[in-house]
Design a protein around this motif. Sequence first.
Motif, PDB file in Angstrom:
ATOM      1  N   UNK A 115      -0.457   2.180  -6.364  1.00 46.06           N
ATOM      2  CA  UNK A 115      -1.903   2.005  -6.311  1.00 46.06           C
ATOM      3  C   UNK A 115      -2.380   1.453  -4.980  1.00 46.06           C
ATOM      4  N   UNK A 116      -1.669   0.448  -4.474  1.00 50.26           N
ATOM      5  CA  UNK A 116      -2.041  -0.131  -3.172  1.00 50.26           C
ATOM      6  C   UNK A 116      -1.916   0.930  -2.081  1.00 50.26           C
ATOM      7  N   UNK A 117      -0.827   1.683  -2.106  1.00 50.60           N
ATOM      8  CA  UNK A 117      -0.633   2.715  -1.092  1.00 50.60           C
ATOM      9  C   UNK A 117      -1.652   3.853  -1.238  1.00 50.60           C
ATOM     10  N   UNK A 173     -10.955  10.114  -4.153  1.00 49.86           N
ATOM     11  CA  UNK A 173     -10.073  10.346  -5.307  1.00 49.86           C
ATOM     12  C   UNK A 173      -8.898   9.378  -5.258  1.00 49.86           C
ATOM     13  N   UNK A 174      -8.272   9.242  -4.087  1.00 50.24           N
ATOM     14  CA  UNK A 174      -7.130   8.325  -3.948  1.00 50.24           C
ATOM     15  C   UNK A 174      -7.541   6.873  -4.178  1.00 50.24           C
ATOM     16  N   UNK A 175      -8.694   6.486  -3.684  1.00 48.63           N
ATOM     17  CA  UNK A 175      -9.155   5.107  -3.887  1.00 48.63           C
ATOM     18  C   UNK A 175      -9.387   4.842  -5.371  1.00 48.63           C
ATOM     19  N   UNK A 176     -10.060   5.753  -6.054  1.00 51.39           N
ATOM     20  CA  UNK A 176     -10.344   5.562  -7.485  1.00 51.39           C
ATOM     21  C   UNK A 176      -9.060   5.501  -8.310  1.00 51.39           C
ATOM     22  N   UNK A 177      -8.157   6.457  -8.083  1.00 57.38           N
ATOM     23  CA  UNK A 177      -6.888   6.459  -8.814  1.00 57.38           C
ATOM     24  C   UNK A 177      -6.075   5.221  -8.451  1.00 57.38           C
ATOM     25  N   UNK A 178      -6.097   4.830  -7.184  1.00 53.59           N
ATOM     26  CA  UNK A 178      -5.355   3.661  -6.740  1.00 53.59           C
ATOM     27  C   UNK A 178      -5.808   2.378  -7.406  1.00 53.59           C
ATOM     28  N   UNK A 179      -7.108   2.211  -7.570  1.00 47.16           N
ATOM     29  CA  UNK A 179      -7.623   1.008  -8.232  1.00 47.16           C
ATOM     30  C   UNK A 179      -7.132   0.938  -9.678  1.00 47.16           C
TER      31      UNK A 179
END
Length: 147
Positions: A40-42, A75-81
């Motif tokens: 998630x952080x990555x 998309x990556x930020x939302x999934x990462x959170x």
Amino acid sequence: MAQTASPSGAHQTPSRKSHGGTAWATGGAMFAGVLLFVDGVLAILNGVVSIARDKVFTLNGSYTYQFTLTTWGWIHVAVGIVLVLTGIGIISGASWARWLGVAVAAISVVTNFMWLPYQPVWAVVVIAMGVFVIWSLLTDHRPRALR
């Protein structure tokens, strides 16, 4: 392996399984929480780079799932959170986090499959991690009190 005497006097060999799950799955569930957190952080960092600098990643050929890099970044930020929050839930032993972890890991696998043309090696690594997370969370059968 050492044998122990049972009350009836017969010798028994201790089982390698504990509480219905294998040692791999039991230790793997906690590791799955850590993997979800780190993934998630990555993913958040990857998303921020995609949003801030459109020229960092390049598309290798044409691909059916083409979005702008800014869209992929969000998309990556939302999934990462969601991955980070779920990983924290699994590490802390929250009962809701196990099933959410399976679902979010599956979403991460699909997202990274669609991200393959931009970062093929990293996407394959994250897909493999997602498969391990799904397996370990689904095979951890410890009683709720021990989670």
